[in-house]
Scaffold this active site. Structure first.
Site, PDB file in Angstrom:
ATOM      1  N   GLU A  16       0.824  -1.213   0.000  1.00  0.00           N
ATOM      2  CA  GLU A  16       0.000   0.000   0.000  1.00  0.00           C
ATOM      3  C   GLU A  16       0.854   1.257   0.000  1.00  0.00           C
ATOM      4  O   GLU A  16       2.079   1.201   0.199  1.00  0.00           O
ATOM      5  CB  GLU A  16      -0.870   0.032   1.268  1.00  0.00           C
ATOM      6  CG  GLU A  16      -2.167  -0.753   1.168  1.00  0.00           C
ATOM      7  CD  GLU A  16      -3.246   0.020   0.453  1.00  0.00           C
ATOM      8  OE1 GLU A  16      -2.962   1.124  -0.039  1.00  0.00           O
ATOM      9  OE2 GLU A  16      -4.379  -0.488   0.372  1.00  0.00           O
ATOM     10  N   ARG A  99      -7.001   0.486  13.389  1.00  0.00           N
ATOM     11  CA  ARG A  99      -5.646   0.874  12.982  1.00  0.00           C
ATOM     12  C   ARG A  99      -5.754   2.010  11.983  1.00  0.00           C
ATOM     13  O   ARG A  99      -6.800   2.228  11.383  1.00  0.00           O
ATOM     14  CB  ARG A  99      -4.910  -0.304  12.342  1.00  0.00           C
ATOM     15  CG  ARG A  99      -5.496  -0.758  11.012  1.00  0.00           C
ATOM     16  CD  ARG A  99      -4.527  -1.655  10.273  1.00  0.00           C
ATOM     17  NE  ARG A  99      -5.113  -2.279   9.089  1.00  0.00           N
ATOM     18  CZ  ARG A  99      -5.176  -1.720   7.882  1.00  0.00           C
ATOM     19  NH1 ARG A  99      -4.754  -0.488   7.703  1.00  0.00           N
ATOM     20  NH2 ARG A  99      -5.715  -2.368   6.861  1.00  0.00           N
ATOM     21  N   ASN A 101      -4.976   3.815   8.394  1.00  0.00           N
ATOM     22  CA  ASN A 101      -4.887   3.309   7.023  1.00  0.00           C
ATOM     23  C   ASN A 101      -4.271   4.375   6.127  1.00  0.00           C
ATOM     24  O   ASN A 101      -3.352   5.058   6.561  1.00  0.00           O
ATOM     25  CB  ASN A 101      -6.280   2.850   6.575  1.00  0.00           C
ATOM     26  CG  ASN A 101      -6.244   1.915   5.380  1.00  0.00           C
ATOM     27  OD1 ASN A 101      -5.387   1.049   5.308  1.00  0.00           O
ATOM     28  ND2 ASN A 101      -7.156   2.091   4.451  1.00  0.00           N
ATOM     29  N   ASN A 147      -9.572   5.658   2.874  1.00  0.00           N
ATOM     30  CA  ASN A 147      -8.595   5.408   1.826  1.00  0.00           C
ATOM     31  C   ASN A 147      -8.153   6.694   1.136  1.00  0.00           C
ATOM     32  O   ASN A 147      -7.812   7.653   1.797  1.00  0.00           O
ATOM     33  CB  ASN A 147      -9.122   4.338   0.861  1.00  0.00           C
ATOM     34  CG  ASN A 147      -8.521   2.969   1.198  1.00  0.00           C
ATOM     35  OD1 ASN A 147      -7.308   2.835   1.339  1.00  0.00           O
ATOM     36  ND2 ASN A 147      -9.365   1.969   1.352  1.00  0.00           N
ATOM     37  N   ASP A 197      -9.987   2.282  -4.015  1.00  0.00           N
ATOM     38  CA  ASP A 197      -8.959   2.240  -2.971  1.00  0.00           C
ATOM     39  C   ASP A 197      -8.164   3.551  -3.001  1.00  0.00           C
ATOM     40  O   ASP A 197      -8.749   4.624  -2.957  1.00  0.00           O
ATOM     41  CB  ASP A 197      -8.093   0.986  -3.173  1.00  0.00           C
ATOM     42  CG  ASP A 197      -7.317   0.604  -1.926  1.00  0.00           C
ATOM     43  OD1 ASP A 197      -7.084   1.476  -1.074  1.00  0.00           O
ATOM     44  OD2 ASP A 197      -6.911  -0.559  -1.801  1.00  0.00           O
TER      45      ASP A 197
HETATM   46 CA    CA Z   1      -5.842   1.308   0.762  1.00  0.00          CA
END
Ligand code: CA
Length: 289
Positions: A16, A99, A101, A147, A197
């Site tokens: 990521e 958590r 991101n 995201n 995303d």
């Molecule tokens: Ca992501």
């Protein structure tokens, strides 16, 4: 399919957050659940790793030469040479099921990153803003999987993705204060197609969105019109970043975790770091501080 190069066969679990570190001429990225920050050198092809010791959602270069990361503990500083991690500000440290991101910095050096539930259930997350002075503000609540974040060229618009909404939204943005207002939908992705995303803007102000489960990148005009579809040989691309000295290479991170959880076989490039020549240049990424 355009020419897609597998530049690093990382077999990442949840690769990521790629971002070009211009000062180091390296591509930074993370493997979130393994708690690793990676640094890829396009010249040598070498990929170095620092273990953070807890999930790390995103990394950004900082003006002081260090790196800032968003982890399950909050916003932290990573000294690449020593590997030492020191906490800047805790975020939801009292929520063990969450958590941090994805995230990104605005043109004034504020680092925005959101949270999500580790089990990906409910709307337990929020979007936070870390100012250059180290103060944290909670800016949006009731988020499921925080995201993509990016700003228009004039910084009057902030793009934002909460993946389960299947949308790219926009906010009005006040660069002087870091305030957001007037959230509305810009792009809708068909639920059967994929989850939106991470995203990044190119030098023309067009949006590059990674389609989780969609094996493709979408390029959108600033008004939300779909301009281009780039198929990629990975089922779960996560985010792209322009890199290289001319910012004309497009790097793409990818994940294997969804296929593994579904008991499906991996294809050769899944979890790898890919590179495409998209024919358009990127913008130099904003950094923290
Ligand atoms: Ca992501």
């Amino acid at each position: 399919m355009e020419d897609v190069e597998l530049v690093h066969d990382a077999r990442a679990e949840l690769g990521e957050g790629p971002i070009w570190d211009a000062a180091a001429a390296r591509l930074l990225w993370v493997d979130i659940l393994r708690g690793r920050v990676h640094r890829f050198d396009p010249v040598s092809g070498q990929d170095e790793i620092r273990d953070v010791g807890r999930p790390v959602g995103v990394v950004t270069p900082a003006r002081d030469g260090s790196l800032v990361i968003a982890t399950s503990r909050g916003f932290e500083r990573l000294d690449w040479e020593t590997g030492r991690v020191s906490t800047i500000a805790e975020v939801e440290a009292d929520v063990p099921g969450n958590r941090m991101n994805d995230g990104a910095c605005d043109p004034a050096g504020r680092f925005w990153a959101g949270t999500m539930a580790l089990d990906e259930k409910g709307a337990a997350g929020s979007l936070y803003r870390l100012d250059p002075d180290g103060r944290v503000s909670r800016m949006v609540g009731d988020i499921s999987i925080s995201n993509g974040i990016a700003w228009s060229d004039d910084a009057r618009v902030m793009y934002y993705v909460d993946s389960p909404t299947h949308r790219i939204d926009v906010f009005d943005y006040d660069l002087a204060t870091g305030a957001i207002a007037n959230r509305r939908a810009l792009v809708r992705i068909e639920p059967e197609e994929a989850f939106p995303d991470g995203l990044v803007l190119d030098a023309e102000g067009f949006i590059w969105l990674a389609l989780w489960g969609g094996a493709a990148l979408h390029r959108y005009a600033p008004d939300g019109t779909l301009d281009r579809v780039v198929k990629v040989p990975v089922s779960h691309p996560t985010k792209c970043a322009f890199g290289g000295a001319g910012l004309d290479d497009l790097y793409v991170t990818s994940a294997t975790i969804a296929l593994k959880r579904a008991g499906k076989p991996l294809q050769p490039h899944d979890g790898g770091l890919l590179r495409i020549r998209p024919g358009v240049r990127g913008q130099a990424p904003n950094i923290y501080g």
